[in-house]
Structure formats: C-alpha cells, structure tokens
Motif scaffolding. Structure first.
Motif, PDB file in Angstrom:
ATOM      1  N   PRO A   7       5.448  -0.529   7.769  1.00 42.74           N
ATOM      2  CA  PRO A   7       5.311  -1.888   7.216  1.00 42.74           C
ATOM      3  C   PRO A   7       4.447  -2.777   8.119  1.00 42.74           C
ATOM      4  O   PRO A   7       4.696  -2.905   9.297  1.00 42.74           O
ATOM      5  N   ILE A   8       3.412  -3.306   7.533  1.00 45.80           N
ATOM      6  CA  ILE A   8       2.489  -4.189   8.246  1.00 45.80           C
ATOM      7  C   ILE A   8       2.248  -5.384   7.330  1.00 45.80           C
ATOM      8  O   ILE A   8       2.157  -5.237   6.120  1.00 45.80           O
ATOM      9  N   ALA A   9       2.126  -6.540   7.908  1.00 45.53           N
ATOM     10  CA  ALA A   9       1.855  -7.734   7.115  1.00 45.53           C
ATOM     11  C   ALA A   9       0.541  -7.569   6.354  1.00 45.53           C
ATOM     12  O   ALA A   9      -0.401  -6.938   6.840  1.00 45.53           O
ATOM     13  N   GLY A  52       0.813  -1.209   0.000  1.00 42.37           N
ATOM     14  CA  GLY A  52       0.000   0.000   0.000  1.00 42.37           C
ATOM     15  C   GLY A  52       0.844   1.256   0.000  1.00 42.37           C
ATOM     16  O   GLY A  52       1.920   1.296  -0.570  1.00 42.37           O
ATOM     17  N   ARG A  53       0.347   2.271   0.648  1.00 50.54           N
ATOM     18  CA  ARG A  53       1.000   3.575   0.654  1.00 50.54           C
ATOM     19  C   ARG A  53       2.307   3.546   1.430  1.00 50.54           C
ATOM     20  O   ARG A  53       2.420   2.903   2.455  1.00 50.54           O
ATOM     21  N   PRO A  54       3.306   4.303   0.966  1.00 47.44           N
ATOM     22  CA  PRO A  54       4.608   4.297   1.624  1.00 47.44           C
ATOM     23  C   PRO A  54       4.618   4.989   2.988  1.00 47.44           C
ATOM     24  O   PRO A  54       5.518   4.767   3.775  1.00 47.44           O
ATOM     25  N   ASP A  55       3.599   5.815   3.297  1.00 47.93           N
ATOM     26  CA  ASP A  55       3.596   6.511   4.576  1.00 47.93           C
ATOM     27  C   ASP A  55       3.028   5.666   5.716  1.00 47.93           C
ATOM     28  O   ASP A  55       2.946   6.109   6.843  1.00 47.93           O
ATOM     29  N   LEU A 110      -8.576   1.054   9.249  1.00 54.75           N
ATOM     30  CA  LEU A 110      -7.778   1.734   8.230  1.00 54.75           C
ATOM     31  C   LEU A 110      -8.628   1.885   6.971  1.00 54.75           C
ATOM     32  O   LEU A 110      -9.469   1.033   6.683  1.00 54.75           O
ATOM     33  N   PRO A 111      -8.405   2.952   6.206  1.00 51.70           N
ATOM     34  CA  PRO A 111      -9.135   3.084   4.940  1.00 51.70           C
ATOM     35  C   PRO A 111      -8.624   2.056   3.927  1.00 51.70           C
ATOM     36  O   PRO A 111      -7.446   1.702   3.925  1.00 51.70           O
ATOM     37  N   ALA A 112      -9.516   1.595   3.075  1.00 53.94           N
ATOM     38  CA  ALA A 112      -9.159   0.572   2.088  1.00 53.94           C
ATOM     39  C   ALA A 112      -8.119   1.051   1.090  1.00 53.94           C
ATOM     40  O   ALA A 112      -7.491   0.243   0.414  1.00 53.94           O
ATOM     41  N   GLU A 113      -7.887   2.349   0.996  1.00 58.43           N
ATOM     42  CA  GLU A 113      -6.893   2.858   0.048  1.00 58.43           C
ATOM     43  C   GLU A 113      -5.478   2.399   0.385  1.00 58.43           C
ATOM     44  O   GLU A 113      -4.595   2.489  -0.457  1.00 58.43           O
ATOM     45  N   VAL A 114      -5.244   1.888   1.594  1.00 54.20           N
ATOM     46  CA  VAL A 114      -3.910   1.386   1.930  1.00 54.20           C
ATOM     47  C   VAL A 114      -3.646   0.031   1.276  1.00 54.20           C
ATOM     48  O   VAL A 114      -2.515  -0.437   1.253  1.00 54.20           O
ATOM     49  N   LEU A 115      -4.696  -0.596   0.749  1.00 55.19           N
ATOM     50  CA  LEU A 115      -4.566  -1.910   0.137  1.00 55.19           C
ATOM     51  C   LEU A 115      -4.221  -1.810  -1.342  1.00 55.19           C
ATOM     52  O   LEU A 115      -4.533  -0.824  -2.002  1.00 55.19           O
ATOM     53  N   LEU A 136      -3.167  -5.785   7.401  1.00 60.30           N
ATOM     54  CA  LEU A 136      -3.789  -4.669   6.689  1.00 60.30           C
ATOM     55  C   LEU A 136      -5.225  -5.015   6.290  1.00 60.30           C
ATOM     56  O   LEU A 136      -6.135  -4.202   6.463  1.00 60.30           O
ATOM     57  N   MET A 137      -5.415  -6.210   5.755  1.00 60.76           N
ATOM     58  CA  MET A 137      -6.757  -6.640   5.356  1.00 60.76           C
ATOM     59  C   MET A 137      -7.694  -6.636   6.553  1.00 60.76           C
ATOM     60  O   MET A 137      -8.821  -6.155   6.471  1.00 60.76           O
TER      61      MET A 137
END
Length: 85
Positions: free
Chosen positions: A12-14, A6-9, A27-32, A18-19
């Motif tokens: 790092p998360i597995a 996802g986004r670089p900001d 978290l907003p879905a845009e990180v996916l 994230l899902m």
C-alpha cells in the motif's frame, strides 16, 4: 492510513506517491488506475513528449501510450531528435 491503489502485489502506497514514482520511471504505469495513467500520459504530452518518450518513461508500450493519447483526443507529437556528442 494508506489506500491500496493498483495491483494487489504492490505494498500500500499513497496515490500521490505512486504517481510520482511512475512519473520518475521508478514504477511501471500499470500500477496506476486507468484515470491516473491517462493523467500521466496527458502531463507528458502537454510537456511535448512523443509517444515513444512517454512509453519509455512509463514502461508502457507505444501502442498503449498512443491508444490512451487518442482516447484523450490528443494529436501525436513527432519524436524529437536526440543530440549526439
């Protein structure tokens, strides 16, 4: 070793974490990645959720939710009436 998805900001998360965070509305879905957003929309759709319900939980617009659903070839579910107390 964790992989950044996802986004670089975002730290790092597995991918699975994230899902889960997006599924819970943390978290907003845009990180996916796009394929993971499709999976998220499909899973909620399969559970009978409307575009509005999916968009609210995933923090996407209803337009984006509907576009993803249509790309997957899925019919829209009608919005469910909420019980009032």
């Amino acid at each position: 070793m964790s992989v950044q998805i996802g986004r670089p900001d975002i730290a790092p998360i597995a991918r699975g974490r994230l899902m889960l965070a997006c599924r819970l509305g943390e978290l907003p879905a845009e990180v996916l990645e796009p394929k993971d957003r499709e999976r998220l929309v499909y899973d909620f759709w399969a559970a009978g959720w409307s575009d509005v319900e999916i968009a609210t939980r995933t923090r996407m617009t209803t337009y984006t939710t509907g576009r993803i659903r249509a790309r997957l070839g899925l019919a829209a579910h009608p919005a469910r009436e909420r019980a009032t107390a």
